[in-house]
Design a protein around this motif. Structure first.
Motif, PDB file in Angstrom:
ATOM      1  N   ASP A 670       0.840  -1.209   0.000  1.00  0.00           N
ATOM      2  CA  ASP A 670       0.000   0.000   0.000  1.00  0.00           C
ATOM      3  C   ASP A 670       0.869   1.252   0.000  1.00  0.00           C
ATOM      4  O   ASP A 670       0.561   2.235  -0.696  1.00  0.00           O
ATOM      5  N   ALA A 671       1.954   1.218   0.780  1.00  0.00           N
ATOM      6  CA  ALA A 671       2.864   2.365   0.833  1.00  0.00           C
ATOM      7  C   ALA A 671       3.548   2.586  -0.521  1.00  0.00           C
ATOM      8  O   ALA A 671       3.740   3.730  -0.947  1.00  0.00           O
ATOM      9  N   ILE A 672       3.888   1.501  -1.204  1.00  0.00           N
ATOM     10  CA  ILE A 672       4.514   1.609  -2.538  1.00  0.00           C
ATOM     11  C   ILE A 672       3.540   2.228  -3.529  1.00  0.00           C
ATOM     12  O   ILE A 672       3.916   3.097  -4.326  1.00  0.00           O
ATOM     13  N   ASN A 673       2.282   1.802  -3.477  1.00  0.00           N
ATOM     14  CA  ASN A 673       1.269   2.370  -4.378  1.00  0.00           C
ATOM     15  C   ASN A 673       1.067   3.866  -4.113  1.00  0.00           C
ATOM     16  O   ASN A 673       0.916   4.660  -5.058  1.00  0.00           O
ATOM     17  N   THR A 674       1.059   4.250  -2.822  1.00  0.00           N
ATOM     18  CA  THR A 674       0.916   5.672  -2.471  1.00  0.00           C
ATOM     19  C   THR A 674       2.106   6.472  -2.994  1.00  0.00           C
ATOM     20  O   THR A 674       1.949   7.576  -3.537  1.00  0.00           O
ATOM     21  N   LYS A 675       3.318   5.911  -2.842  1.00  0.00           N
ATOM     22  CA  LYS A 675       4.525   6.596  -3.331  1.00  0.00           C
ATOM     23  C   LYS A 675       4.476   6.764  -4.847  1.00  0.00           C
ATOM     24  O   LYS A 675       4.813   7.827  -5.396  1.00  0.00           O
ATOM     25  N   ASN A 676       4.037   5.707  -5.552  1.00  0.00           N
ATOM     26  CA  ASN A 676       3.966   5.773  -7.019  1.00  0.00           C
ATOM     27  C   ASN A 676       2.976   6.849  -7.480  1.00  0.00           C
ATOM     28  O   ASN A 676       3.237   7.580  -8.440  1.00  0.00           O
ATOM     29  N   ALA A 677       1.827   6.948  -6.773  1.00  0.00           N
ATOM     30  CA  ALA A 677       0.833   7.970  -7.127  1.00  0.00           C
ATOM     31  C   ALA A 677       1.391   9.375  -6.907  1.00  0.00           C
ATOM     32  O   ALA A 677       1.189  10.278  -7.733  1.00  0.00           O
ATOM     33  N   SER A 678       2.111   9.564  -5.788  1.00  0.00           N
ATOM     34  CA  SER A 678       2.686  10.895  -5.509  1.00  0.00           C
ATOM     35  C   SER A 678       3.793  11.236  -6.505  1.00  0.00           C
ATOM     36  O   SER A 678       3.939  12.404  -6.897  1.00  0.00           O
ATOM     37  N   LEU A 679       4.554  10.240  -6.926  1.00  0.00           N
ATOM     38  CA  LEU A 679       5.593  10.478  -7.933  1.00  0.00           C
ATOM     39  C   LEU A 679       4.985  10.908  -9.257  1.00  0.00           C
ATOM     40  O   LEU A 679       5.489  11.821  -9.928  1.00  0.00           O
ATOM     41  N   TYR A 680       3.896  10.223  -9.660  1.00  0.00           N
ATOM     42  CA  TYR A 680       3.237  10.583 -10.913  1.00  0.00           C
ATOM     43  C   TYR A 680       2.729  12.021 -10.848  1.00  0.00           C
ATOM     44  O   TYR A 680       2.884  12.802 -11.801  1.00  0.00           O
ATOM     45  N   GLU A 681       2.130  12.380  -9.698  1.00  0.00           N
ATOM     46  CA  GLU A 681       1.625  13.757  -9.531  1.00  0.00           C
ATOM     47  C   GLU A 681       2.770  14.767  -9.632  1.00  0.00           C
ATOM     48  O   GLU A 681       2.640  15.818 -10.277  1.00  0.00           O
ATOM     49  N   TYR A 682       3.912  14.422  -9.031  1.00  0.00           N
ATOM     50  CA  TYR A 682       5.076  15.320  -9.063  1.00  0.00           C
ATOM     51  C   TYR A 682       5.595  15.483 -10.491  1.00  0.00           C
ATOM     52  O   TYR A 682       5.857  16.612 -10.940  1.00  0.00           O
ATOM     53  N   TRP A 683       5.731  14.349 -11.217  1.00  0.00           N
ATOM     54  CA  TRP A 683       6.269  14.431 -12.582  1.00  0.00           C
ATOM     55  C   TRP A 683       5.349  15.244 -13.486  1.00  0.00           C
ATOM     56  O   TRP A 683       5.815  16.047 -14.304  1.00  0.00           O
ATOM     57  N   PHE A 684       4.051  15.036 -13.359  1.00  0.00           N
ATOM     58  CA  PHE A 684       3.109  15.740 -14.232  1.00  0.00           C
ATOM     59  C   PHE A 684       3.127  17.240 -13.932  1.00  0.00           C
ATOM     60  O   PHE A 684       3.156  18.065 -14.857  1.00  0.00           O
ATOM     61  N   LYS A 685       3.103  17.593 -12.648  1.00  0.00           N
ATOM     62  CA  LYS A 685       3.122  19.004 -12.279  1.00  0.00           C
ATOM     63  C   LYS A 685       4.440  19.657 -12.684  1.00  0.00           C
ATOM     64  O   LYS A 685       4.468  20.833 -13.097  1.00  0.00           O
ATOM     65  N   ARG A 686       5.531  18.909 -12.545  1.00  0.00           N
ATOM     66  CA  ARG A 686       6.832  19.468 -12.936  1.00  0.00           C
ATOM     67  C   ARG A 686       6.856  19.755 -14.434  1.00  0.00           C
ATOM     68  O   ARG A 686       7.364  20.792 -14.876  1.00  0.00           O
ATOM     69  N   GLY A 687       6.322  18.805 -15.248  1.00  0.00           N
ATOM     70  CA  GLY A 687       6.232  19.029 -16.691  1.00  0.00           C
ATOM     71  C   GLY A 687       5.364  20.236 -17.008  1.00  0.00           C
ATOM     72  O   GLY A 687       5.709  21.064 -17.874  1.00  0.00           O
ATOM     73  N   ASP A 688       4.234  20.361 -16.285  1.00  0.00           N
ATOM     74  CA  ASP A 688       3.335  21.495 -16.492  1.00  0.00           C
ATOM     75  C   ASP A 688       4.036  22.802 -16.118  1.00  0.00           C
ATOM     76  O   ASP A 688       3.908  23.830 -16.808  1.00  0.00           O
ATOM     77  N   TYR A 689       4.810  22.772 -15.032  1.00  0.00           N
ATOM     78  CA  TYR A 689       5.544  23.970 -14.578  1.00  0.00           C
ATOM     79  C   TYR A 689       6.584  24.390 -15.616  1.00  0.00           C
ATOM     80  O   TYR A 689       6.724  25.586 -15.930  1.00  0.00           O
ATOM     81  N   GLU A 690       7.319  23.402 -16.170  1.00  0.00           N
ATOM     82  CA  GLU A 690       8.330  23.718 -17.180  1.00  0.00           C
ATOM     83  C   GLU A 690       7.687  24.330 -18.431  1.00  0.00           C
ATOM     84  O   GLU A 690       8.223  25.289 -19.012  1.00  0.00           O
ATOM     85  N   ILE A 691       6.542  23.764 -18.856  1.00  0.00           N
ATOM     86  CA  ILE A 691       5.839  24.309 -20.027  1.00  0.00           C
ATOM     87  C   ILE A 691       5.377  25.739 -19.739  1.00  0.00           C
ATOM     88  O   ILE A 691       5.510  26.643 -20.584  1.00  0.00           O
ATOM     89  N   THR A 692       4.838  25.954 -18.517  1.00  0.00           N
ATOM     90  CA  THR A 692       4.340  27.286 -18.148  1.00  0.00           C
ATOM     91  C   THR A 692       5.462  28.319 -18.151  1.00  0.00           C
ATOM     92  O   THR A 692       5.300  29.437 -18.668  1.00  0.00           O
ATOM     93  N   GLN A 693       6.601  27.966 -17.573  1.00  0.00           N
ATOM     94  CA  GLN A 693       7.736  28.900 -17.537  1.00  0.00           C
ATOM     95  C   GLN A 693       8.235  29.206 -18.943  1.00  0.00           C
ATOM     96  O   GLN A 693       8.566  30.355 -19.265  1.00  0.00           O
ATOM     97  N   TYR A 694       8.299  28.173 -19.771  1.00  0.00           N
ATOM     98  CA  TYR A 694       8.745  28.384 -21.146  1.00  0.00           C
ATOM     99  C   TYR A 694       7.735  29.251 -21.899  1.00  0.00           C
ATOM    100  O   TYR A 694       8.118  30.124 -22.698  1.00  0.00           O
ATOM    101  N   TYR A 695       6.460  29.021 -21.633  1.00  0.00           N
ATOM    102  CA  TYR A 695       5.395  29.813 -22.262  1.00  0.00           C
ATOM    103  C   TYR A 695       5.526  31.286 -21.882  1.00  0.00           C
ATOM    104  O   TYR A 695       5.417  32.188 -22.736  1.00  0.00           O
TER     105      TYR A 695
END
Length: 730
Positions: A670-695
């Motif tokens: 369960d802890a591994i699944n929670t970590k994986n979900a938080s990692l996905y959220e971090y990667w997606f937001k980081r990609g969105d942040y990079e696009i926003t800054q470049y924009y």
């Protein structure tokens, strides 16, 4: 009482291919016989299992193809399970095959002569070699006697030359035999042709070469797999005539595999009609052509054009061939059959005797016979009751099957000994009992062999699963990358988030039921079951078989749970890795699209010398310009991204803490699944942040460039009008 022995006897042959998409059941319970001097035809659509049947007989199946169960006897000798070196002595010498495509079957870098002579060298004829050796020995003895007798030098030289000639004839035998076979199959200038390569021959000549290679060792059985494929009508007739002549001359048994019913009518004695891995009808050529009883056979015959009626319309078989990955529960032909009944969808019929030499597996024939009064209600019930589910044949063999076979063998032995001691039975009756012993012993050995093969196949299949999963993942990941690449220019953030959230990188589902705790419980149950066998007497076969069967079941359950857990772990880790790569790929593509949009707009503004007199018009243009379809989140900051990263790190540390405290496997998963979900959220937001800054950066540059260019174009236009010139757009 002597029993007639067939040249080839195939009984209940099952062959399947385990691939990522599922199990392909190519041969499903095939049984037939071939006698010496007989020509048997196997007909059916492409993909019905004809060639796989031939390869199973030759034992040349490639992985992942395997013979699941069954028996293949050649001259009474069981071929399944024979060591490789013994099979090599049979292939080419006793059983030969003509492959479908001679161009791909022959080696392009060796001459035809080398390839024909290879078979002769591997399988030299013992009778011919014995004659050669006898002649050489006689010549050598005469030569030695001449030396001892001190005969003339001329006579000694002559005898020595005779010895050399005899040895040369023996060494040159493969070449002479190859020439003989080339002449037999009708190849002109054989001496010249032996030195040529396959590309120097036409299709018909290559087919003749394949026939010569197959017959060079005078096999007892010849398997011709589509011998007339891709040949014109004239060459087809020559090849068929050649096979018929060879069969008459050598008394060879022949199996013709084809989908051309004209070939069958011209050459064969008996016909087996095959569909979806099963023989649906068996009989003589006359019975099959003039009295077909299976609906599939009727469909094949009605789809053949007839020369005597030009106006008759061909009636093709409707629908597509059955899905080999998911065979129907009942008759395989039921989805395409015009006369399909409810029972056809539920059960697969057993073979019903139409005559002594004609059988069919069709419920429609049973209905027709019932309507004519030839079958009673009891007969119909017996036939339906003896039928089986379509996929029931693939039930794996168990230890109880072996025990039953052993008990039958012991009973047959006891019955024979008892009757022999009493002396009440005749010799013929005792011979029958003796044959029963032999038959039950063979059944027992076959059951043991099938159980061994089943266990071996299961182990091999388990070893192949990781590579199958890996290959399947590679294909899905490639498709996902292609989709993201194609849609990144105009992708909507919500759609991408949903797509990556539900991303599938394999045909296999991630089943969270198989966690560490589940595997540990399965292993413990398996070890407990193994401990029971120690206290059981070896003579108590029934109890031992029950316990061993229970151990096998627990072992399979544990291995399946472990494999699925490992597969889940691989899929989850690869899924995370793929999501990260796809987010980076999307970020790169969106940034590239933003840059291209601004650069193109700037070039267009500059090339057309556009300008706005009023500041409001310029602001409206800049405000309405679409930099990207990506919904940039302006509120995202570096602090937001760092906080998401900290959450993922905290979840990672929590996993280590749980492992140090020896927490339950479920808590860790369960802890591994929670970590994986938080990692996905971090990667997606980081990609969105990079696009926003470049924009933001590109927007600032674009606004500055357009404003400056607007001032330049306005100034140029004023100068032109002040000087009284005309604006030509230059």
């Amino acid at each position: 009482m002597a029993k007639h022995e067939h040249l080839l006897e195939v009984k209940d042959l099952y062959t399947s291919f385990n691939i990522p998409a599922g199990e392909v059941r190519s041969v499903n319970g095939v049984s037939f016989t071939v006698d010496r001097g007989e020509v048997l035809g196997i007909v059916g659509e492409s993909g019905s299992g004809k060639s796989v049947t031939a390869y199973s007989i030759m034992q040349i199946l490639q992985n992942p193809g395997r013979i699941v169960s069954g028996s293949i006897k050649f001259k009474g000798q069981e071929l399944i399970g024979l060591p490789h070196h013994q099979l090599q002595k049979i292939r080419g010498d006793k059983i030969a095959i003509i492959f479908q495509d001679p161009m791909s079957s022959l080696n392009p870098v060796y001459t035809i002569g080398n390839q024909i002579m290879e078979a002769i060298k591997l399988h030299p004829n013992p009778n011919v070699m014995e004659i050669f050796d006898h002649v050489i020995k006689e010549k050598e003895e005469k030569y030695k006697e001449a030396i001892k007798a001190k005969k003339s030098v001329k006579e000694i030289k002559q005898l020595k030359e005779e010895v050399k000639i005899a040895k040369h004839k023996k060494a040159n035998y493969p070449h002479e035999r190859a020439l003989e076979m080339m002449k037999l199959v009708g190849i002109n200038e054989p001496e010249k042709r032996l030195k040529q390569y396959p590309f120097e021959f036409s299709g018909g000549m290559l087919q003749r070469i394949m026939i010569a290679m197959a017959l060079v060792c005078e096999p007892d059985l010849l398997i011709a797999d589509e011998p007339t494929t891709a040949l014109d009508v004239t060459i087809q007739a020559q090849i068929l005539e050649l096979l018929k002549n060879i069969q008459n001359k050598m008394g060879t048994g022949i199996i013709i595999i084809t989908h051309d019913l004209g070939v069958v009518a011209q050459l064969c004695d008996r016909v087996n009609v095959m569909y979806a891995g099963r023989l649906v009808e068996k009989g003589s050529v006359r019975e099959i052509f003039y009295n077909p009883r299976h609906e599939y056979t009727k469909g094949l015959l009605t789809s053949i054009p007839k020369a005597n009626d030009e106006k008759e319309r061909l009636i093709p078989i409707e629908g597509n061939p059955v899905d080999v990955f998911c065979l129907p529960r009942g008759c395989s032909f039921a989805p395409r059959c015009k006369n399909c009944m409810k029972v056809c969808l539920k059960k697969y019929p057993t073979h019903i005797n139409v005559s002594k030499t004609h059988t069919t597996a069709c419920f429609k024939y049973v209905l027709d016979m019932y309507k004519k009064g030839k079958f009673t209600n009891k007969d119909v019930k017996n036939i339906v009751g003896s039928s089986y589910l379509g996929n029931a044949a693939f039930t794996p063999i168990s230890r109880f099957d072996v025990l039953d076979a052993l008990n039958d063998y012991k009973i047959a032995q006891g019955r024979y000994k008892k009757n022999k001691e009493e002396g009440k039975l005749s010799n013929e009756e005792l011979e029958l009992l003796k044959y029963k012993i032999k038959d039950t012993r063979n059944n027992y050995k076959r059951a043991k062999r099938d159980l061994s093969i089943s266990n071996k196949n299961r182990k091999l299949s388990r070893k192949e699963r990781p590579s199958m999963v890996k290959g399947d993942m590679v294909k899905h990941i490639r498709e996902a990358k292609k989709r993201v690449k194609e849609s990144s220019d105009n992708v909507i953030k919500k759609d991408l988030y949903r797509y990556l959230r539900n991303l599938k990188i394999s045909s296999y589902e991630i089943d969270f039921k198989y966690h560490r705790e589940f595997v540990a419980i399965a292993k413990e149950e398996y070890l407990i079951a193994r401990s029971f066998i120690k206290g059981i007497d070896k003579d108590d076969r029934i109890t031992r078989t029950k316990v061993l069967s229970e151990i096998d079941a627990k072992q399979r359950a544990y291995e399946d749970a472990e494999d699925k857990y490992n597969r889940n772990s691989t899929l989850i880790s690869k899924l995370l890795e793929t999501r990260e790569k796809l987010i980076k790929l999307n970020t790169k593509r969106v940034k590239k699209a933003i840059k291209e949009n601004t650069v193109n707009a700037y070039k267009e503004f500059k090339g057309k010398h556009l300008y706005f007199d009023k500041e409001e018009e310029l602001n409206e243009y800049l405000g309405s310009f679409e930099y990207t379809k990506w919904d940039c989140d302006i509120s995202l900051t570096r602090q937001n991204i760092n906080s998401l990263k900290r959450i993922a790190d905290v979840n990672e540390r929590k996993i280590h803490t749980l492992r140090d405290r020896h927490a339950t496997n479920k808590e860790i998963d369960d802890a591994i699944n929670t970590k994986n979900a938080s990692l996905y959220e971090y990667w997606f937001k980081r990609g969105d942040y990079e696009i926003t800054q470049y924009y933001k950066m590109r927007k600032a540059i674009f606004v500055r460039q357009i404003r400056r260019l607007n001032q330049i174009n306005k100034h140029k236009r004023r100068v032109i009008f002040r000087e009284g010139g005309k604006d030509n757009g230059k």
